[in-house]
Write a protein that holds these residues in place. Sequence first.
Motif, mmCIF file in Angstrom:
data_model
loop_
_atom_site.group_PDB
_atom_site.id
_atom_site.type_symbol
_atom_site.label_atom_id
_atom_site.label_comp_id
_atom_site.label_asym_id
_atom_site.label_seq_id
_atom_site.Cartn_x
_atom_site.Cartn_y
_atom_site.Cartn_z
ATOM 1 N N ARG A 1 11.987 -44.909 36.350
ATOM 2 C CA ARG A 1 12.470 -43.469 36.019
ATOM 3 C C ARG A 1 13.918 -43.354 35.902
ATOM 4 N NH1 ARG A 1 8.375 -40.363 40.583
ATOM 5 N NH2 ARG A 1 7.118 -39.629 38.979
ATOM 6 N N HIS A 2 14.651 -44.236 36.669
ATOM 7 C CA HIS A 2 16.124 -44.269 36.526
ATOM 8 C C HIS A 2 16.494 -44.855 35.145
ATOM 9 C CE1 HIS A 2 20.058 -46.324 37.164
ATOM 10 N NE2 HIS A 2 20.213 -45.091 37.985
ATOM 11 N N GLY A 3 15.742 -45.947 34.775
ATOM 12 C CA GLY A 3 16.056 -46.118 33.365
ATOM 13 C C GLY A 3 15.980 -45.049 32.346
ATOM 14 N N ILE A 4 14.884 -44.378 32.453
ATOM 15 C CA ILE A 4 14.721 -43.252 31.329
ATOM 16 C C ILE A 4 15.920 -42.317 31.599
ATOM 17 C CG2 ILE A 4 13.237 -41.262 30.890
ATOM 18 C CD1 ILE A 4 12.216 -44.017 30.114
ATOM 19 N N ALA A 5 16.340 -41.874 32.731
ATOM 20 C CA ALA A 5 17.295 -41.003 33.017
ATOM 21 C C ALA A 5 18.583 -41.574 32.452
ATOM 22 C CB ALA A 5 17.416 -40.501 34.588
ATOM 23 N N ALA A 6 19.131 -42.847 32.820
ATOM 24 C CA ALA A 6 20.170 -43.237 32.305
ATOM 25 C C ALA A 6 20.361 -43.502 30.762
ATOM 26 C CB ALA A 6 20.214 -44.804 33.088
ATOM 27 N N ALA A 7 19.118 -43.586 30.154
ATOM 28 C CA ALA A 7 19.137 -43.630 28.684
ATOM 29 C C ALA A 7 19.434 -42.163 27.987
ATOM 30 C CB ALA A 7 17.892 -44.323 28.284
ATOM 31 N N GLY A 8 19.285 -41.485 28.875
ATOM 32 C CA GLY A 8 19.471 -39.685 28.398
ATOM 33 C C GLY A 8 18.155 -39.232 28.411
ATOM 34 N N GLY A 9 17.108 -39.742 28.701
ATOM 35 C CA GLY A 9 15.637 -39.021 28.749
ATOM 36 C C GLY A 9 15.590 -37.877 30.167
ATOM 37 N N ASP A 10 14.546 -37.467 30.275
ATOM 38 C CA ASP A 10 13.896 -36.702 31.261
ATOM 39 C C ASP A 10 13.003 -37.484 32.088
ATOM 40 O OD1 ASP A 10 13.231 -35.094 33.456
ATOM 41 O OD2 ASP A 10 12.711 -33.173 31.683
ATOM 42 N N ALA A 11 13.183 -38.041 33.321
ATOM 43 C CA ALA A 11 12.426 -38.851 34.252
ATOM 44 C C ALA A 11 11.177 -38.338 34.415
ATOM 45 C CB ALA A 11 13.194 -39.309 35.354
ATOM 46 N N HIS A 12 11.410 -36.887 34.708
ATOM 47 C CA HIS A 12 10.268 -36.082 35.043
ATOM 48 C C HIS A 12 9.093 -35.718 33.981
ATOM 49 C CE1 HIS A 12 11.980 -34.968 38.979
ATOM 50 N NE2 HIS A 12 13.237 -34.644 38.240
ATOM 51 N N GLN A 13 9.229 -36.263 32.785
ATOM 52 C CA GLN A 13 8.616 -36.045 31.818
ATOM 53 C C GLN A 13 7.792 -37.590 31.535
ATOM 54 O OE1 GLN A 13 7.908 -33.339 29.620
ATOM 55 N NE2 GLN A 13 9.292 -32.206 31.325
ATOM 56 N N VAL A 14 7.814 -38.387 32.370
ATOM 57 C CA VAL A 14 7.362 -39.733 32.191
ATOM 58 C C VAL A 14 5.809 -39.476 33.003
ATOM 59 C CG1 VAL A 14 7.061 -42.128 33.251
ATOM 60 C CG2 VAL A 14 9.250 -41.170 32.166
ATOM 61 N N ARG A 15 4.932 -39.616 32.198
ATOM 62 C CA ARG A 15 3.495 -39.466 32.889
ATOM 63 C C ARG A 15 3.159 -40.803 34.032
ATOM 64 N NH1 ARG A 15 -1.576 -37.511 30.806
ATOM 65 N NH2 ARG A 15 -2.989 -37.800 32.731
ATOM 66 N N VAL A 16 2.710 -40.126 35.082
ATOM 67 C CA VAL A 16 2.389 -41.501 36.172
ATOM 68 C C VAL A 16 0.723 -41.251 36.332
ATOM 69 C CG1 VAL A 16 2.961 -42.622 38.276
ATOM 70 C CG2 VAL A 16 4.700 -41.266 37.036
ATOM 71 N N VAL A 17 0.181 -42.475 36.294
ATOM 72 C CA VAL A 17 -1.178 -42.559 36.585
ATOM 73 C C VAL A 17 -1.394 -43.703 37.758
ATOM 74 C CG1 VAL A 17 -3.709 -42.914 35.934
ATOM 75 C CG2 VAL A 17 -1.941 -41.664 34.570
ATOM 76 N N LYS A 18 -1.856 -43.465 38.661
ATOM 77 C CA LYS A 18 -1.920 -44.740 39.876
ATOM 78 C C LYS A 18 -2.972 -45.499 39.432
ATOM 79 C CE LYS A 18 0.986 -43.401 42.791
ATOM 80 N NZ LYS A 18 0.569 -42.876 44.152
ATOM 81 N N GLY A 19 -2.699 -46.841 40.020
ATOM 82 C CA GLY A 19 -3.632 -47.930 39.931
ATOM 83 C C GLY A 19 -3.556 -48.704 41.111
ATOM 84 N N ASP A 20 -4.238 -49.948 41.234
ATOM 85 C CA ASP A 20 -4.083 -50.664 42.429
ATOM 86 C C ASP A 20 -3.909 -52.175 42.143
ATOM 87 O OD1 ASP A 20 -6.849 -51.553 41.246
ATOM 88 O OD2 ASP A 20 -7.833 -50.732 43.011
ATOM 89 N N PHE A 21 -3.440 -52.623 41.051
ATOM 90 C CA PHE A 21 -2.903 -53.775 40.564
ATOM 91 C C PHE A 21 -4.048 -54.708 40.084
ATOM 92 C CE2 PHE A 21 1.108 -54.034 43.469
ATOM 93 C CZ PHE A 21 1.969 -53.249 42.346
ATOM 94 N N THR A 22 -5.196 -54.003 39.688
ATOM 95 C CA THR A 22 -6.390 -54.543 39.439
ATOM 96 C C THR A 22 -6.753 -54.428 37.760
ATOM 97 O OG1 THR A 22 -8.039 -53.108 39.758
ATOM 98 C CG2 THR A 22 -7.412 -54.690 41.483
ATOM 99 N N PHE A 23 -7.064 -55.390 37.190
ATOM 100 C CA PHE A 23 -7.557 -54.994 35.804
ATOM 101 C C PHE A 23 -8.492 -53.771 35.615
ATOM 102 C CE2 PHE A 23 -10.875 -55.229 32.376
ATOM 103 C CZ PHE A 23 -10.074 -55.644 31.258
ATOM 104 N N ARG A 24 -9.421 -53.693 36.861
ATOM 105 C CA ARG A 24 -10.170 -52.380 36.355
ATOM 106 C C ARG A 24 -9.429 -50.955 36.623
ATOM 107 N NH1 ARG A 24 -15.832 -51.926 37.175
ATOM 108 N NH2 ARG A 24 -15.774 -54.282 37.888
#
Length: 338
Positions: A202-225
């Motif tokens: 999110r910080h990288g997006i904001a630093a590039a001039g984007g809106d970090a809140h527009q980044v869609r976040v979906v939770k996973g658990d570090f598995t392929f599934r």
Amino acid sequence: MSRVTIHDVAAAAAVSIKTVSRVINREPNVRPAVQTRVEAAIRKLGYVPNRAARSLAGARSFVIGAIFDNPNPHYIIAVQRGAMATCRQSGYHLAIEEVNTAKNAAAQMRAMLATARLDGVILSPPVTDCAAVLDALDAKNIPYVRLMPATAKGRSPVIVSDDAAAASQAARHLWDLGHRRIAVIAGPDGHSASALRLAGFRHGIAAAGGDAHQVRVVKGDFTFRSGLAAGHTLLAEKNHPTAIFASNDDMAAGIYSAAAQLGLRIPDDVSVVGYDDSPVAELVWPPLTTVRQPVAEMAAEAARLLIEGRGSDAPHTFELPYKMIMRGSTGAEPRKGR
């Protein structure tokens, strides 16, 4: 061929047997030049110290433990590979133990330490932040080195790589390619790396001039599934993201599968960036752009500190560098109408 003995090493290095023993046991008061000569003789002759005899001679067990609770097999294999290489070079053995941090970790630790005799322990995430594990080791006066802790860093030496900065670089890479509909598949809440990588991205997006809140976040658990499920959730949408950052390579591989099932091409329709640079990054096609986390190197350094008796040192942070690995899974934002 007869077995190489400590007498052979002493003769080859032109030192006494006691000096060889001091070098093997990492004792002080050995001149650097002498230590180098003895270690060279050990390597040349292929000498392997007898751990049982060494244990009888002193208080050490010559066993380093590595405790984990991580669903990603590639990560655990990397920890084992790094720690084992250092242990073997020094005549130590590596014991691997699993602790479920969600189910009475204190009791599991008591049972383990009742039978295990360890000179030191390497703790990897999320065990590295489990207070019950740390308390159990402290109660037994067993030194430990922690990999990537997020809490209580003053309790032990720690070894880190900058997850937040690495994820920020991944974000900037996607932004510079023209992507604006970007999503993240985050790791589980109990894992410190999940929060660091999400915040860094999110910080990288904001630093590039984007809106970090527009980044869609979906939770996973570090598995392929979980990556497959998240990939379906994101890519089935009409205006699906054109770029996805997965918090580890296994979840990134899940995105590949979801994209294929939905008839989407990587990177023509969606760019994908992973994290870890595990073996799966080069098994998928196209090969995965990812962040190389120096897991094996961190584990090797942890083992070295413990073998040298520095696991009980005043808390200190050792940072090892990450590296962005550019491969074929990222490209320019798809043209409208494609």
